[in-house]
Structure formats: C-alpha cells, structure tokens
Design a protein around this motif. Sequence first.
Motif, PDB file in Angstrom:
ATOM      1  N   GLY A   2      -9.940   4.815  -2.885  1.00 44.09           N
ATOM      2  CA  GLY A   2      -8.707   4.719  -3.655  1.00 44.09           C
ATOM      3  C   GLY A   2      -7.538   4.170  -2.842  1.00 44.09           C
ATOM      4  N   GLN A   3      -6.428   4.010  -3.524  1.00 45.55           N
ATOM      5  CA  GLN A   3      -5.215   3.439  -2.933  1.00 45.55           C
ATOM      6  C   GLN A   3      -4.752   4.230  -1.710  1.00 45.55           C
ATOM      7  OE1 GLN A   3      -1.985   3.713  -5.696  1.00 45.55           O
ATOM      8  NE2 GLN A   3      -0.423   3.410  -4.145  1.00 45.55           N
ATOM      9  N   TYR A   4      -4.686   5.554  -1.835  1.00 43.08           N
ATOM     10  CA  TYR A   4      -4.184   6.363  -0.721  1.00 43.08           C
ATOM     11  C   TYR A   4      -5.182   6.394   0.435  1.00 43.08           C
ATOM     12  CZ  TYR A   4      -0.612   7.765  -4.014  1.00 43.08           C
ATOM     13  OH  TYR A   4       0.430   7.745  -4.900  1.00 43.08           O
ATOM     14  N   GLU A   5      -6.465   6.431   0.111  1.00 40.01           N
ATOM     15  CA  GLU A   5      -7.478   6.435   1.165  1.00 40.01           C
ATOM     16  C   GLU A   5      -7.417   5.145   1.978  1.00 40.01           C
ATOM     17  OE1 GLU A   5      -8.201   7.210  -2.057  1.00 40.01           O
ATOM     18  OE2 GLU A   5      -8.525   9.363  -1.831  1.00 40.01           O
ATOM     19  N   LYS A   6      -7.219   4.017   1.291  1.00 39.11           N
ATOM     20  CA  LYS A   6      -7.102   2.728   1.990  1.00 39.11           C
ATOM     21  C   LYS A   6      -5.885   2.722   2.904  1.00 39.11           C
ATOM     22  CE  LYS A   6      -9.380  -0.080  -1.508  1.00 39.11           C
ATOM     23  NZ  LYS A   6      -9.200  -1.132  -2.516  1.00 39.11           N
ATOM     24  N   LEU A   7      -4.777   3.263   2.410  1.00 39.50           N
ATOM     25  CA  LEU A   7      -3.547   3.296   3.212  1.00 39.50           C
ATOM     26  C   LEU A   7      -3.711   4.206   4.427  1.00 39.50           C
ATOM     27  CD1 LEU A   7      -0.668   2.369   3.624  1.00 39.50           C
ATOM     28  CD2 LEU A   7       0.075   4.176   2.061  1.00 39.50           C
ATOM     29  N   LYS A  10      -5.758   2.411   6.951  1.00 39.71           N
ATOM     30  CA  LYS A  10      -4.967   1.362   7.603  1.00 39.71           C
ATOM     31  C   LYS A  10      -4.015   1.964   8.652  1.00 39.71           C
ATOM     32  CE  LYS A  10      -2.014  -2.540   6.277  1.00 39.71           C
ATOM     33  NZ  LYS A  10      -1.365  -3.225   5.144  1.00 39.71           N
ATOM     34  N   ILE A  11      -3.397   3.078   8.319  1.00 42.47           N
ATOM     35  CA  ILE A  11      -2.477   3.734   9.256  1.00 42.47           C
ATOM     36  C   ILE A  11      -3.247   4.291  10.451  1.00 42.47           C
ATOM     37  CG2 ILE A  11      -0.962   5.750   9.555  1.00 42.47           C
ATOM     38  CD1 ILE A  11       0.058   5.206   6.692  1.00 42.47           C
ATOM     39  N   LEU A  12      -4.389   4.908  10.197  1.00 43.09           N
ATOM     40  CA  LEU A  12      -5.160   5.513  11.283  1.00 43.09           C
ATOM     41  C   LEU A  12      -5.742   4.473  12.231  1.00 43.09           C
ATOM     42  CD1 LEU A  12      -7.014   8.436   9.501  1.00 43.09           C
ATOM     43  CD2 LEU A  12      -4.994   8.547  10.974  1.00 43.09           C
ATOM     44  N   ARG A  13      -6.071   3.297  11.719  1.00 43.60           N
ATOM     45  CA  ARG A  13      -6.573   2.233  12.596  1.00 43.60           C
ATOM     46  C   ARG A  13      -5.507   1.808  13.589  1.00 43.60           C
ATOM     47  NH1 ARG A  13      -8.641  -1.301   8.282  1.00 43.60           N
ATOM     48  NH2 ARG A  13      -6.956  -2.593   9.003  1.00 43.60           N
ATOM     49  N   GLY A  14      -4.228   1.850  13.189  1.00 43.92           N
ATOM     50  CA  GLY A  14      -3.134   1.546  14.099  1.00 43.92           C
ATOM     51  C   GLY A  14      -2.979   0.085  14.457  1.00 43.92           C
ATOM     52  N   GLU A  15      -3.622  -0.790  13.727  1.00 48.53           N
ATOM     53  CA  GLU A  15      -3.563  -2.218  14.048  1.00 48.53           C
ATOM     54  C   GLU A  15      -2.450  -2.958  13.323  1.00 48.53           C
ATOM     55  OE1 GLU A  15      -7.482  -3.546  13.075  1.00 48.53           O
ATOM     56  OE2 GLU A  15      -8.397  -2.457  14.738  1.00 48.53           O
ATOM     57  N   SER A  16      -1.831  -2.312  12.335  1.00 42.30           N
ATOM     58  CA  SER A  16      -0.819  -3.033  11.556  1.00 42.30           C
ATOM     59  C   SER A  16       0.379  -2.138  11.240  1.00 42.30           C
ATOM     60  CB  SER A  16      -1.440  -3.578  10.273  1.00 42.30           C
ATOM     61  OG  SER A  16      -2.023  -2.528   9.519  1.00 42.30           O
ATOM     62  N   ASP A  17       0.884  -1.441  12.248  1.00 42.87           N
ATOM     63  CA  ASP A  17       2.012  -0.537  12.033  1.00 42.87           C
ATOM     64  C   ASP A  17       3.248  -1.263  11.497  1.00 42.87           C
ATOM     65  OD1 ASP A  17       0.419   1.482  12.916  1.00 42.87           O
ATOM     66  OD2 ASP A  17       1.488   1.818  14.793  1.00 42.87           O
ATOM     67  N   ALA A  18       3.401  -2.529  11.837  1.00 47.78           N
ATOM     68  CA  ALA A  18       4.571  -3.294  11.381  1.00 47.78           C
ATOM     69  C   ALA A  18       4.378  -3.841   9.965  1.00 47.78           C
ATOM     70  CB  ALA A  18       4.842  -4.444  12.339  1.00 47.78           C
ATOM     71  N   ASN A  19       3.212  -3.617   9.376  1.00 46.52           N
ATOM     72  CA  ASN A  19       2.925  -4.167   8.048  1.00 46.52           C
ATOM     73  C   ASN A  19       2.682  -3.109   6.991  1.00 46.52           C
ATOM     74  OD1 ASN A  19       3.198  -6.916   8.261  1.00 46.52           O
ATOM     75  ND2 ASN A  19       1.162  -7.189   9.122  1.00 46.52           N
ATOM     76  N   ILE A  20       3.250  -1.940   7.138  1.00 48.84           N
ATOM     77  CA  ILE A  20       3.117  -0.891   6.132  1.00 48.84           C
ATOM     78  C   ILE A  20       4.369  -0.922   5.264  1.00 48.84           C
ATOM     79  CG2 ILE A  20       2.861   1.592   5.731  1.00 48.84           C
ATOM     80  CD1 ILE A  20       0.419   0.339   7.108  1.00 48.84           C
ATOM     81  N   ALA A  21       4.178  -1.112   3.974  1.00 42.79           N
ATOM     82  CA  ALA A  21       5.312  -1.165   3.048  1.00 42.79           C
ATOM     83  C   ALA A  21       6.014   0.192   3.023  1.00 42.79           C
ATOM     84  CB  ALA A  21       4.843  -1.544   1.658  1.00 42.79           C
ATOM     85  N   PHE A  22       7.336   0.149   3.017  1.00 40.21           N
ATOM     86  CA  PHE A  22       8.138   1.368   2.995  1.00 40.21           C
ATOM     87  C   PHE A  22       7.797   2.210   1.770  1.00 40.21           C
ATOM     88  CE2 PHE A  22      12.117   3.687   2.079  1.00 40.21           C
ATOM     89  CZ  PHE A  22      12.275   4.352   3.273  1.00 40.21           C
ATOM     90  N   SER A  23       7.674   1.558   0.620  1.00 39.35           N
ATOM     91  CA  SER A  23       7.361   2.289  -0.616  1.00 39.35           C
ATOM     92  C   SER A  23       5.977   2.932  -0.542  1.00 39.35           C
ATOM     93  CB  SER A  23       7.449   1.357  -1.827  1.00 39.35           C
ATOM     94  OG  SER A  23       6.548   0.276  -1.681  1.00 39.35           O
ATOM     95  N   ASP A  24       5.024   2.289   0.135  1.00 39.95           N
ATOM     96  CA  ASP A  24       3.687   2.871   0.303  1.00 39.95           C
ATOM     97  C   ASP A  24       3.731   4.099   1.202  1.00 39.95           C
ATOM     98  OD1 ASP A  24       2.599   0.916  -1.306  1.00 39.95           O
ATOM     99  OD2 ASP A  24       1.776  -0.267   0.356  1.00 39.95           O
TER     100      ASP A  24
END
Length: 88
Positions: A2-7, A10-24
């Motif tokens: 699901g949407q939250y699981e994907k997010l 993505k956060i736990l991988r730590g490869e795209s900390d600068a690409n997380i939408a504020f609203s997400d």
Amino acid sequence: MGQYEKLVFKILRGESDANIAFSDAIALLQHFGFEMRVKGGHHIFRKAGIEEKLNLQKEGNKAKPYQVKQIRNIILKYRLGANNVEQI
C-alpha cells in the motif's frame, strides 16, 4: 504493497531523504497516530508513548532531509510499521 508501506520502505532505505513530499510525511505520521499542531510554519507531532516530538517544516514541497532522518529513527526505535522494518 500500500501507499504507506511504500513510503515507509522508501524512508527506511535512506536513499532519497531529499525527495520525500512534505504532505506524504505528514500523512504518514498521522497514519501512525501522531497528533499534529501547527504553529507558524512548524508542524509539531506528538504521540503518547513516544518521547520525542517531531517538528517538520517545508522546504519547497519537500520535507527537509534531516527531518526525514528523524522520522526514520523514530520508525526504527518504536518499530512503527513493524512489517516493513523486518523487510529491510
């Protein structure tokens, strides 16, 4: 997945900390049961049983990378979304 699981993944991988939408980031914290209070440009999140408070601010339409790291640390420390933590 699901949407939250994907997010969370993505956060736990730590490869795209600068690409997380504020609203997400806000939606994820609210999904985990955090209460939000807004004071100026600061979005402050608290949850019973969690010592730390999160203070998020926008950087454009993204969350600031160091704040995404704080979210990651809280997810890991308190095993929020535990199913995803075990997959990493």
